[in-house]
Scaffold this motif. Structure first.
Motif, mmCIF file in Angstrom:
data_model
loop_
_atom_site.group_PDB
_atom_site.id
_atom_site.type_symbol
_atom_site.label_atom_id
_atom_site.label_comp_id
_atom_site.label_asym_id
_atom_site.label_seq_id
_atom_site.Cartn_x
_atom_site.Cartn_y
_atom_site.Cartn_z
ATOM 1 N N ASP A 60 42.733 14.993 48.118
ATOM 2 C CA ASP A 60 41.499 15.276 48.866
ATOM 3 C C ASP A 60 40.918 16.622 48.439
ATOM 4 O O ASP A 60 39.703 16.760 48.280
ATOM 5 C CB ASP A 60 41.764 15.282 50.372
ATOM 6 C CG ASP A 60 42.150 13.914 50.908
ATOM 7 O OD1 ASP A 60 41.890 12.893 50.232
ATOM 8 O OD2 ASP A 60 42.724 13.869 52.018
ATOM 9 N N GLU A 63 39.120 16.371 45.162
ATOM 10 C CA GLU A 63 37.781 15.787 45.332
ATOM 11 C C GLU A 63 36.789 16.869 45.771
ATOM 12 O O GLU A 63 35.667 16.929 45.265
ATOM 13 C CB GLU A 63 37.807 14.653 46.339
ATOM 14 C CG GLU A 63 36.450 13.978 46.472
ATOM 15 C CD GLU A 63 36.494 12.714 47.307
ATOM 16 O OE1 GLU A 63 35.613 11.860 47.102
ATOM 17 O OE2 GLU A 63 37.389 12.584 48.159
ATOM 18 N N ARG A 123 36.199 11.893 38.242
ATOM 19 C CA ARG A 123 36.149 11.172 39.521
ATOM 20 C C ARG A 123 36.844 9.805 39.383
ATOM 21 O O ARG A 123 37.547 9.373 40.303
ATOM 22 C CB ARG A 123 34.706 11.013 39.996
ATOM 23 C CG ARG A 123 34.097 12.312 40.487
ATOM 24 C CD ARG A 123 32.787 12.090 41.212
ATOM 25 N NE ARG A 123 32.121 13.331 41.509
ATOM 26 C CZ ARG A 123 32.399 14.132 42.534
ATOM 27 N NH1 ARG A 123 33.356 13.816 43.363
ATOM 28 N NH2 ARG A 123 31.714 15.247 42.729
ATOM 29 N N LEU A 124 36.679 9.141 38.244
ATOM 30 C CA LEU A 124 37.365 7.863 38.003
ATOM 31 C C LEU A 124 38.878 8.068 37.916
ATOM 32 O O LEU A 124 39.652 7.254 38.437
ATOM 33 C CB LEU A 124 36.850 7.205 36.721
ATOM 34 C CG LEU A 124 35.427 6.657 36.775
ATOM 35 C CD1 LEU A 124 34.972 6.208 35.389
ATOM 36 C CD2 LEU A 124 35.347 5.511 37.769
ATOM 37 N N LEU A 126 40.608 10.391 39.439
ATOM 38 C CA LEU A 126 41.046 10.620 40.815
ATOM 39 C C LEU A 126 41.178 9.298 41.561
ATOM 40 O O LEU A 126 42.181 9.066 42.252
ATOM 41 C CB LEU A 126 40.062 11.548 41.543
ATOM 42 C CG LEU A 126 40.267 11.714 43.045
ATOM 43 C CD1 LEU A 126 41.631 12.299 43.359
ATOM 44 C CD2 LEU A 126 39.139 12.585 43.622
ATOM 45 N N ALA A 127 40.209 8.415 41.405
ATOM 46 C CA ALA A 127 40.262 7.105 42.076
ATOM 47 C C ALA A 127 41.478 6.305 41.617
ATOM 48 O O ALA A 127 42.152 5.640 42.440
ATOM 49 C CB ALA A 127 38.977 6.326 41.819
ATOM 50 N N ARG A 128 41.811 6.352 40.330
ATOM 51 C CA ARG A 128 42.982 5.632 39.815
ATOM 52 C C ARG A 128 44.283 6.182 40.397
ATOM 53 O O ARG A 128 45.178 5.432 40.759
ATOM 54 C CB ARG A 128 43.012 5.666 38.288
ATOM 55 C CG ARG A 128 42.037 4.693 37.645
ATOM 56 C CD ARG A 128 42.293 4.526 36.160
ATOM 57 N NE ARG A 128 41.950 5.707 35.384
ATOM 58 C CZ ARG A 128 40.757 5.955 34.857
ATOM 59 N NH1 ARG A 128 39.768 5.092 35.014
ATOM 60 N NH2 ARG A 128 40.548 7.048 34.170
ATOM 61 N N ARG A 130 44.597 7.817 43.268
ATOM 62 C CA ARG A 130 44.633 7.447 44.692
ATOM 63 C C ARG A 130 45.104 6.005 44.870
ATOM 64 O O ARG A 130 45.911 5.720 45.752
ATOM 65 C CB ARG A 130 43.256 7.622 45.318
ATOM 66 C CG ARG A 130 42.960 9.020 45.717
ATOM 67 C CD ARG A 130 41.763 9.069 46.617
ATOM 68 N NE ARG A 130 41.671 10.354 47.254
ATOM 69 C CZ ARG A 130 40.563 11.049 47.355
ATOM 70 N NH1 ARG A 130 39.429 10.567 46.886
ATOM 71 N NH2 ARG A 130 40.566 12.220 47.968
ATOM 72 N N ALA A 131 44.597 5.108 44.052
ATOM 73 C CA ALA A 131 45.010 3.706 44.140
ATOM 74 C C ALA A 131 46.489 3.555 43.834
ATOM 75 O O ALA A 131 47.198 2.809 44.503
ATOM 76 C CB ALA A 131 44.168 2.840 43.208
ATOM 77 N N SER A 134 48.666 4.968 46.678
ATOM 78 C CA SER A 134 48.563 4.104 47.868
ATOM 79 C C SER A 134 49.426 2.864 47.713
ATOM 80 O O SER A 134 49.939 2.328 48.698
ATOM 81 C CB SER A 134 47.095 3.700 48.111
ATOM 82 O OG SER A 134 46.339 4.828 48.458
#
Length: 136
Positions: A60, A63, A123-124, A126-128, A130-131, A134
């Motif tokens: 977080d 981001e 940003r991409l 970071l999304a990877r 996070r996924a 999770s």
């Protein structure tokens, strides 16, 4: 266990990246999950790795750092003095300083002529990450 880049600042001559191992997390006494990671510096002058632990809160915070960099403000990540950290100044070229603190207290500043799409790419990444965390 898969390793994903949380971020990468790179040009043809040098780079600074954070690689996160998205396997089984280490859970602290306060039930916060941490993932092993390394800051990786590569250049003709110096190449090195320094370890750190990354939490969901750190994701977080990264981001928020990306938002600050988009607003052409500097960013430091991760917050606190618990491990190695990076300081990013969005000048031309972008300056990324890697601090190995508190262990050796060595800092390496790397000027990087990033491509125009560096913010979107990070940003991409970071999304990877996070996924992946999770799913673990």
């Amino acid at each position: 266990m898969q390793t994903f880049e949380l971020f990468r600042f790179a040009d043809p001559a040098q780079s600074v990246a954070v690689e996160v191992r998205c396997g089984a997390p280490v859970t602290t006494v306060d039930q916060e999950r941490h993932y092993s990671a390394e800051i990786v510096v590569k250049s003709d002058f110096v190449t090195g790795r320094v370890g750190l632990q990354v939490s969901h809160e750190d994701l977080d915070e990264w981001e928020r750092c990306l938002d600050a960099l988009q607003a052409e403000e500097g960013a430091e990540w991760p917050a606190g003095d618990r491990s190695a950290w990076v300081d990013v100044v969005p000048d031309d070229p972008v300056e990324v300083t890697v601090h190995d603190s508190p262990s050796t207290q060595i800092a390496v500043r790397v000027p990087i002529d990033v491509a125009s799409e560096w913010l979107e790419e990070n940003r991409l990444r970071l999304a990877r990450v996070r996924a992946a965390v999770s799913a673990s």
